[in-house]
Design a protein around this motif. Structure first.
Motif, PDB file in Angstrom:
ATOM      1  N   ARG A  73       7.368  -4.490 -99.009  1.00 12.69           N
ATOM      2  CA  ARG A  73       6.482  -5.301 -98.190  1.00 12.69           C
ATOM      3  C   ARG A  73       6.985  -6.728 -98.057  1.00 12.69           C
ATOM      4  O   ARG A  73       6.543  -7.447 -97.180  1.00 12.69           O
ATOM      5  N   GLY A 130       0.845 -10.222 -91.838  1.00 12.29           N
ATOM      6  CA  GLY A 130       1.187 -10.921 -90.588  1.00 12.29           C
ATOM      7  C   GLY A 130       0.950 -10.058 -89.364  1.00 12.29           C
ATOM      8  O   GLY A 130       1.821  -9.931 -88.528  1.00 12.29           O
ATOM      9  N   ASN A 131      -0.231  -9.461 -89.233  1.00 14.81           N
ATOM     10  CA  ASN A 131      -0.450  -8.513 -88.147  1.00 14.81           C
ATOM     11  C   ASN A 131      -1.370  -9.062 -87.058  1.00 14.81           C
ATOM     12  O   ASN A 131      -1.922  -8.325 -86.275  1.00 14.81           O
ATOM     13  N   ASP A 158       2.576  -7.023 -94.273  1.00  7.91           N
ATOM     14  CA  ASP A 158       1.335  -6.440 -93.782  1.00  7.91           C
ATOM     15  C   ASP A 158       0.258  -7.474 -93.497  1.00  7.91           C
ATOM     16  O   ASP A 158      -0.721  -7.172 -92.817  1.00  7.91           O
TER      17      ASP A 158
END
Lengths: 103, 642
Positions: A28, A98-99, A96
């Motif tokens: 990640r 930075g969505n 995850d």
């Protein structure tokens, strides 16, 4: 000159590619994801070089130089994005989080 | 000279384009003058062509190919015009009668706010009709055929704010559309057999025996159906009386003089094909016979002036179909010409009367009008005389006599062992002539004689009076170009349209001619006895149920009128319509259920599928990479395994 072990080289490339892919899918941390991408690109480059050696053709090495340039620019852009994120005060490098496409 | 031919069509088309593109900026009167001028120019161009023809400067047929419409393997079609004597006659009818009617319409439509639209449609009609009569390719002819149908629809529903008018327009459109579909099927049948629809090539293929008898009979029957629907013959007769909802000049031009005769023109043009299809000819003759009697009987019991004229048009078209059915297409064409003159005259007179008696159309509410409008009375009596075929002095006599003598000789063969008797058909046609004289003079005596019931107002303007005068002149003198051999050996018309068929007038008993001459006089006499001597009973408005038929002195006549009262063909048509409606409603329900099911299922699949897709778009890069890998892996696996 000993016979070039083409199958061994392909096997090594497949192994490297799988490691890289697993890294992209599993890790990640963005820095590690970039490194895994580079591993995958190097696996592809290895296939080109091996194929060039197998068929006595220089274009395999030419392709590898191109991939090298691509990998360098990709790493530069990726690292720049990471630095940018860090400069905006993002505490972690978790991909995850930075969505949201928002600063 | 060849360059003049497309100009005949271009003038009215240009007028249409100008009037419609001006979008109401050209007001009624100027639009009328423009339209009349365009049709007049067309008539003059036709005149120049005719002069070239007569002087021998042009050899016919004159062919002009404008452009190639389509070319595919096995079929080609061109937009091409051809001028030969038959189309020259039709051009003369369309442009000259059309010009007079346009001139009349300038006066008649002067007060109407939509008259620019009216003139646009009228000139479009003239252009389409000219395309129809000039086309040398049946597919090009079909363009004109549909164009006149469209203009007919637009003009019947001209006063579109009344639901009855739009209903009449739709009815006319639907019924003629049935015929158009049949006609298109006939054209396709011939196109597949001969690879082209050039009329000359087609007739050559027929005479050379390249078509099988089944194809010829089938396509002839389909074309006949199309023509019958256009001409409002049985079983399609019911649209024409309703079409009288349109303005009177429309009724005169489209529904009397030209469009309804397009079917006659088509069959005359293709007479070679029909000569090779004997059953179609026999059916044509039988339908013509039936129509002329039924329509004449119906005209006898109508009380609306325009409807009487509409039924008489159907009846006269029946004569033309009878003539075509016995192979006398020259006679049918001649009757077409004279009929166009006198029926346009009658309609225009009716329009002039209706405009002056406050739009009253019931003949029982008119009466004694000859004292107020002597000029219109004279014109109407001339038209009535021509329609009734009063001997020697009217055009109608010569054309009807030509038909009667041809029918007497005719032998329509339905099947080899069932031949219609020409003598029997002649008897029927003669009886029809009696009925014709009876109904039109009933009209004359009720409208112009007896006591005044309404007092007309205003005057008939000169733009309306001049066309009446010209048409009255034509109704008297057009017949002089063709006379029965016993009166004078003048056969200009036959010689003109059909130089090859010179043996058209063999000698026949003189009493045939005498019978044809006496019958209309007798009919007019009976009409005088029943309605003209001013018997007050027959002049009152008929009650529903009882009516004038109880007062008719002749028993067989009463019987015929009774039959028409019940209007069997109309009942049959209504029953057929009801059945079609029921079937289509059932099919609609079934179809709606199937569509409903399909739509529901599609919506469900979409909804469920969306849920899955939404889960996939979660914004996590690693998942996207995973999807890419999965897709790539699946594609590779498929490529390896297959």
């Amino acid at each position: 000159m000993t016979a070039f072990p083409f199958n061994a080289a392909l096997l090594l490339a497949a192994l490297l590619f799988s490691i890289g892919l697993a890294g992209v899918l599993v890790r990640r941390n963005l820095v590690f994801m970039l490194m895994s991408l580079d591993i995958m690109l190097n696996a592809a480059g290895l296939v080109f070089v091996a194929a060039g050696a197998r068929w006595q053709d220089a274009s395999g090495q030419v392709m590898f130089l191109m991939i090298l340039a691509l990998a360098a620019s990709e790493t530069a852009v990726g690292l720049a994005i990471i630095l940018c994120l860090h400069a905006h005060g993002r505490p972690s490098l978790d991909a995850d989080t930075g969505n949201l496409l928002r600063g | 000279m060849a360059a003049l031919l497309p100009l005949v069509v271009v003038w009215p088309l240009a007028a249409t384009v100008i009037v419609f593109l001006s979008a109401g900026r050209i007001k009624g009167r100027s639009a009328g003058i423009l339209a009349t001028g365009a049709v007049g120019l067309s008539a003059m161009t036709g005149g120049v062509l005719a002069a070239g023809f007569m002087s021998g400067a042009v050899t016919y047929p004159l062919h002009v190919t404008l452009w190639e419409w389509m070319r595919v393997p096995g079929f080609s079609a061109t937009i091409a015009f051809a001028l030969d004597p038959v189309s020259l006659v039709m051009i003369a009818v369309v442009t000259i009668v059309g010009f007079l009617i346009h001139l009349y319409a300038i006066g008649y439509m002067a007060a109407d706010p939509g008259s620019a639209r009216f003139f646009g449609c009228m000139t479009l009609f003239v252009a389409a009709m000219l395309v129809l009569v000039l086309a040398s390719d049946l597919l090009c002819l079909f363009i004109g055929w549909e164009g006149v149908g469209l203009c007919s629809y637009l003009l019947i529903g001209f006063w579109y704010d009344s639901p009855a008018n739009t209903a009449a327009a739709r009815k006319a459109f639907y019924i003629t559309r049935i015929g158009d579909v049949a006609m298109l099927c006939g054209l396709l049948m011939m196109a597949t057999a001969t690879a082209s629809l050039q009329i000359d090539g087609l007739l050559f293929a027929v005479t050379a025996g390249q078509l099988s008898p089944a194809v010829m009979t089938g396509s002839a029957l389909l074309l006949l159906t199309g023509a019958l629907a256009k001409s409002a013959q049985i079983p399609f007769q019911s649209w024409l009386p309703d079409a009288m909802a349109g303005p009177t000049p429309t009724s005169a031009l489209i529904h009397a003089a030209t469009m309804v005769t397009a079917g006659v023109y088509l069959l005359a043009r293709l007479h070679g094909l029909f000569a090779a299809a004997a059953p179609a000819m026999a059916i044509m003759a039988a339908i013509g016979m039936l129509t002329l009697l039924v329509a004449a009987c119906t005209a006898l019991v109508q009380s609306d002036l325009k409807r009487i004229l509409a039924w008489s048009t159907i009846s006269q078209l029946g004569y033309m179909y009878l003539a075509l059915g016995v192979g006398a297409w020259q006679a049918a064409l001649f009757h077409l010409v004279t009929h166009a003159c006198f029926k346009a005259l009658l309609f225009l007179c009716a329009g002039a009367i209706i405009a002056r008696v406050d739009h009253e159309q019931d003949i029982f509410r008119m009466g004694g009008l000859r004292r107020f409008m002597p000029g219109v009375t004279a014109a109407f009596v001339i038209g009535a005389g021509a329609l009734a075929a009063l001997p020697l002095v009217t055009a109608g006599f010569y054309s009807k006599e030509m038909i009667l003598s041809a029918v007497w000789r005719g032998q329509p063969v339905l099947t080899p062992d069932f031949i219609l008797s020409g003598h029997l058909l002649w008897g029927g046609a003669l009886f029809g002539a009696l009925l014709t004289a009876l109904y039109i003079f009933r009209c004359v005596f009720l409208v112009f004689y007896g006591q005044e019931k309404t007092v007309p107002t205003g005057r008939t303007r000169w733009v309306m009076a001049v066309p009446l005068g010209c048409l009255a002149f034509l109704s008297v003198f057009v017949g002089c170009v063709e006379m029965p051999g016993d009166i004078a050996p003048v056969h200009l018309f036959t010689r003109f349209v059909d130089p090859a068929g010179m043996a058209f007038h063999p000698h026949e008993p003189v009493w045939l001619l005498l019978a044809g001459a006496i019958t209309p006089v007798a009919g007019a006499g009976i009409a005088w006895i029943v309605w003209g001597r001013s018997g007050p009973v027959t002049r009152t408005i008929p009650e529903t149920g009882g009516g004038t038929d109880d007062l008719l002195p002749v028993m067989p006549l009463r019987f015929v009128v009774r039959i028409t009262r019940y209007d069997l063909p109309d009942r049959l048509a209504a029953a057929a319509g009801w059945m079609t409606r029921a079937t289509s409603r059932m099919m609609m329900r079934a179809r709606r259920a199937a569509l409903h099911l399909a739509a529901e299922r599609t919506a469900m699949v979409g909804r469920e599928g969306t849920v899955v897709l939404v889960r996939m778009q979660n914004g996590r890069v690693r998942w996207y990479a995973g999807w890419i890998v999965a897709g790539l892996g699946a594609a590779l696996a498929w490529a390896m395994l297959s």
